[in-house]
Design a protein around this motif. Structure first.
Motif, mmCIF file in Angstrom:
data_model
loop_
_atom_site.group_PDB
_atom_site.id
_atom_site.type_symbol
_atom_site.label_atom_id
_atom_site.label_comp_id
_atom_site.label_asym_id
_atom_site.label_seq_id
_atom_site.Cartn_x
_atom_site.Cartn_y
_atom_site.Cartn_z
ATOM 1 N N ALA A 50 36.385 37.925 49.110
ATOM 2 C CA ALA A 50 34.797 37.891 48.945
ATOM 3 C C ALA A 50 34.152 36.605 49.235
ATOM 4 O O ALA A 50 32.892 36.770 49.862
ATOM 5 N N GLY A 79 36.327 44.487 36.322
ATOM 6 C CA GLY A 79 35.443 44.654 37.492
ATOM 7 C C GLY A 79 33.804 45.028 37.192
ATOM 8 O O GLY A 79 33.233 44.533 37.647
ATOM 9 N N SER A 134 32.184 41.731 35.339
ATOM 10 C CA SER A 134 32.009 40.733 36.183
ATOM 11 C C SER A 134 31.223 41.258 37.324
ATOM 12 O O SER A 134 30.346 40.508 37.721
ATOM 13 N N GLY A 135 30.988 42.805 37.584
ATOM 14 C CA GLY A 135 30.091 43.066 38.589
ATOM 15 C C GLY A 135 28.518 43.006 37.698
ATOM 16 O O GLY A 135 27.506 42.713 38.399
ATOM 17 N N SER A 183 29.819 41.245 43.950
ATOM 18 C CA SER A 183 28.731 41.954 43.312
ATOM 19 C C SER A 183 27.392 41.361 43.539
ATOM 20 O O SER A 183 26.472 42.048 43.670
ATOM 21 N N SER A 237 32.076 45.357 42.793
ATOM 22 C CA SER A 237 33.025 44.660 41.733
ATOM 23 C C SER A 237 33.922 45.650 41.245
ATOM 24 O O SER A 237 35.319 45.194 41.244
ATOM 25 N N THR A 238 33.708 46.794 40.982
ATOM 26 C CA THR A 238 34.913 47.664 40.175
ATOM 27 C C THR A 238 35.726 48.027 41.211
ATOM 28 O O THR A 238 36.977 48.262 40.997
ATOM 29 N N GLY A 263 27.768 39.016 38.385
ATOM 30 C CA GLY A 263 27.412 38.655 39.576
ATOM 31 C C GLY A 263 26.220 39.321 40.145
ATOM 32 O O GLY A 263 25.291 38.616 40.332
ATOM 33 N N ALA A 310 31.708 37.711 33.021
ATOM 34 C CA ALA A 310 33.284 37.445 33.703
ATOM 35 C C ALA A 310 34.371 37.331 32.699
ATOM 36 O O ALA A 310 35.603 37.655 32.899
ATOM 37 N N SER A 344 38.123 45.370 41.940
ATOM 38 C CA SER A 344 39.081 45.148 40.954
ATOM 39 C C SER A 344 40.191 46.075 41.006
ATOM 40 O O SER A 344 41.506 46.170 40.646
ATOM 41 N N LEU A 374 34.916 38.770 42.327
ATOM 42 C CA LEU A 374 34.098 39.671 41.835
ATOM 43 C C LEU A 374 32.592 39.442 41.580
ATOM 44 O O LEU A 374 31.811 40.300 41.904
ATOM 45 N N LEU A 375 32.293 38.279 41.128
ATOM 46 C CA LEU A 375 31.273 37.629 41.007
ATOM 47 C C LEU A 375 30.588 37.588 42.289
ATOM 48 O O LEU A 375 29.272 37.982 42.505
#
Length: 362
Positions: free
Chosen positions: A152, A252, A255-256, A92, A123-124, A259, A68, A127, A88-89
């Motif tokens: 989220a 994203g 971070s994905g 995902s 996550s993407t 997560g 992240a 974002s 985002l975490l």
């Protein structure tokens, strides 16, 4: 800047450096004391901190924080402040488990890996929604980032409640470990570096790749220019908006990985109680890249530090010899974050971070 203000700034900077050096000296003394007198409390603490299990756990726990943080670096370097890393975490982590459970096993690709990539995709997409709101509709980036987190935070437990009857999902298993022959037999480092979860290897590759992209490629130069002097970048014929879109999308993706790596690489399910299983790691990631001064290597070091303290407090709770309340031990990582924020001083953020820019090509 006036002379008095300059003097105050210099004095403040000097005080912070003095405090940082003082903290370093105290830590060095404590380590030396533990090494010389291994039968003391300091010796026990040093032994636990440097054990293979603690170091291995530190790398595993660092995955969501470091990944992240890398994503935050790309976004903020381009001029977009993304404080929605926590969201985002979360999205995902949940999507990875949900899709892995729904897909099961495929003929050529295990369902758990399908879930992992689905978590990265979710996550993407979130974002990119954040990027559209900020870049096309010129929304306040801080408010939009908070909205990503809150969406989220509410959506993942809600869908879990609908699908599983609980905010916690069913267990789907984990990605397991990858053992590298011969190297895994090396003393001390073998079990830490070469007998680890695949997401640990992905994290290490992401750190090296992010550093290379930012410092050795034209895209990295465009990202830095977009955050420092977007008008100059626009004048050079590079679309600033497109550069920022790609940078936020990368935040994203990374971070994905963090997560999905948390839920599928470590736990095997999604826990939606309270602040969810992510539990503030996205915000700690922001501290990590600020502490690392927007350098992927520095962010990696800070992330491993915070994760190592988390791993240490988990192991300290298992030592009954010292009458320290577990609730107090659990605060160690967060107290350290506060101390780091106090000592790191004023990190220089990109000059155009948070500012909207209308590209001449739009």
């Amino acid at each position: 800047m006036s002379t008095a203000r300059l003097q105050n700034t210099v004095a403040e900077y000097g005080l912070r450096r003095l405090l940082a050096y003082g903290a370093g000296v105290l830590l060095a003394i404590a380590v030396a004391y533990g090494a010389i007198f291994p039968n003391t409390a300091a010796g026990d603490l040093l032994r636990v901190a440097l054990s293979e299990s603690t170091l291995g756990a530190a790398l595993r726990l660092a995955v969501p924080i470091v990944c992240a943080a890398l994503g935050g670096i790309f976004a903020e370097k381009s001029g977009v402040i993304n404080i929605g890393l926590e969201g985002l975490l979360i999205i995902s982590a949940f999507t990875g488990v949900y899709v892995a459970d729904a897909v099961g096993s495929l003929a050529f690709l295990p369902g758990i890996w399908v879930g992992f990539f689905a978590g990265v995709l979710a996550s993407t997409l979130l974002s990119l929604l954040f990027a559209v709101v900020c870049l096309e509709y010129r929304a306040d980036q801080i408010i939009a980032g908070l909205a990503v987190w809150l969406i989220a935070l509410g959506l993942a437990p809600f869908v879990s409640q609908v699908a599983y009857g609980s905010v916690n999902t069913d267990s789907v298993g984990t990605l397991g470990t990858w053992t590298i022959p011969v190297l895994s037999e090396l003393p001390f480092v073998g079990s830490v570096l070469f007998d680890a979860s695949p997401v640990v290897y992905i994290m290490l590759f992401a750190v090296a790749g992010s550093w290379y992209v930012l410092n050795r490629t034209s895209f990295g130069r465009h990202v830095r220019a977009s955050g420092e002097n977007p008008k100059a970048l626009d004048t050079a014929g590079v679309n600033v908006t497109r550069t920022r879109y790609v940078a936020v999308a990368l935040s994203g993706v990374l971070s994905g990985i963090g997560g999905a790596g948390l839920s599928l690489g470590q736990v095997g399910l999604f826990i939606g109680n309270g602040q969810t299983m992510v539990n503030g790691r996205g915000f700690i990631a922001i501290v990590a890249y600020l502490f690392g001064n927007y350098n992927p290597l520095g962010a990696f070091g800070a992330g491993v530090l915070f994760a190592g303290l988390d791993a240490l407090q988990l192991r300290l709770q298992q030592i009954p010899a010292y009458a320290v309340p577990s609730s107090l031990v659990q605060t160690i990582p967060y107290i350290t974050v506060i101390i780091v924020l106090a000592l790191v001083g004023r990190t220089r953020i990109p000059s155009a971070a948070g500012e909207h820019y209308e590209s001449g090509e739009d």
